[in-house]
Design an enzyme around this catalytic site. Structure first.
Site: not given
Ligand SMILES: Nc1ncnc2c1ncn2[C@@H]1O[C@H](COP(=O)(O)OP(=O)(O)O)[C@@H](O)[C@H]1O
Ligand SMILES: [Mg+2]
Lengths: 142, 105
Positions: A46, A50, A104
């Site tokens: 995960e 990300n 997503r």
């Molecule tokens: N490493 C990262 N860099 C930039 N934005 C991030 C990062 N990790 C998470 N995010 C932000 O947090 C949100 C939520 O992440 P997550 O719970 O994994 O859901 P998803 O990946 O399905 O969108 C993402 O949609 C993104 O906007």
């Molecule tokens: Mg994610």
């Protein structure tokens, strides 16, 4: 037992599988329970996904994973130098995603928080994101 | 990940074999959608996760997307025989409210 390791890799999708297999190999000497092993692999997948998908949306950057074992405590840090998150509290909410068009689910952080004992996310816009996760690994029952 | 399918009377079984993550997801969506499009007359679709060795939250998004597609076509979808790891993730997602879990029995 004490041990640590660091890997650095490109933000390309094939490395999601690479990173979760690295962490699985790293904790194998702890003889982890099947459930803990799969929780750790999922959490790493995960976080790395990300960084690849959200951290570096239009370019290939570097992702770093550091892991440390102290007795049965596993400490993992995953960092990128990507676009960052402006509102971390909001990002941590279940079903919150900035990429709904890509189907997503917004459940990545929720899964990480459910599967790991402690999770901390630090991020700065245009600078990058760091996620720290801790879990005590239980032994495989014999 | 490999996708295979089996049609049985009014039921279509779609098997998710291997690892479902962001890397494999676009191919999976494409293949599953073309199976649904070809067999859209079926009454219900069973997504079989018994041979899924790994899945993360990407799988939730993939399933929700297929749920929406099936709903438009008036077809019911079910999650069939999820492995322990897959079940854990799908339970957190609450997807069983719209796509009930079915076990072989
Ligand atoms: N490493 C990262 N860099 C930039 N934005 C991030 C990062 N990790 C998470 N995010 C932000 O947090 C949100 C939520 O992440 P997550 O719970 O994994 O859901 P998803 O990946 O399905 O969108 C993402 O949609 C993104 O906007
Ligand atoms: Mg994610």
């Amino acid at each position: 037992m004490k041990n640590k390791m660091t890997i650095k890799f490109d933000s390309v999708s094939q490395n999601e599988c690479f990173a979760r297999n690295v962490i699985a190999s790293f904790i194998l000497p702890l003889n982890p329970s099947v459930s803990d092993l799969s929780d750790v692999k999922t959490a790493v997948s995960e976080a790395v996904t990300n960084s690849i998908v959200h951290g570096y949306p239009d370019c290939v950057g570097e992702v770093t994973m550091t892991a440390e074992i102290c007795d049965r405590d596993l400490h993992i840090i995953i960092t990128d130098s990507g676009i960052g998150i402006d509102d971390v509290d909001k990002a941590l909410e279940p079903f919150f995603t900035t990429k709904p068009d890509d189907e997503r689910s917004g459940m990545g952080f929720t899964i990480i928080k459910t599967f790991m004992d402690e999770v901390k996310v630090v991020s700065k816009v245009n600078s990058g994101t760091k996620i720290e996760m801790i879990k005590t690994i239980s032994k495989q029952a014999v | 990940m490999d996708i295979t399918c089996k049609a049985e009377k009014s039921k279509i079984y779609i098997y998710f074999i291997g690892e479902l993550d962001e890397y494999s997801s676009s191919g999976v969506k494409f293949t599953v959608d073309s199976i649904i499009d070809k067999t859209a007359t079926g009454q219900s679709v069973f997504f079989d996760f018994s041979q899924t060795t790994f899945m993360d939250s990407t799988g939730i998004g993939v399933l929700l997307g297929r749920y929406k597609k099936l709903k438009k076509l008036g077809i019911k979808g079910y999650v069939y025989n999820p492995s322990f790891q897959v079940d854990k993730i799908l339970q957190i997602s609450g997807i069983y409210d719209v796509m009930p879990k079915y076990k072989r029995g």
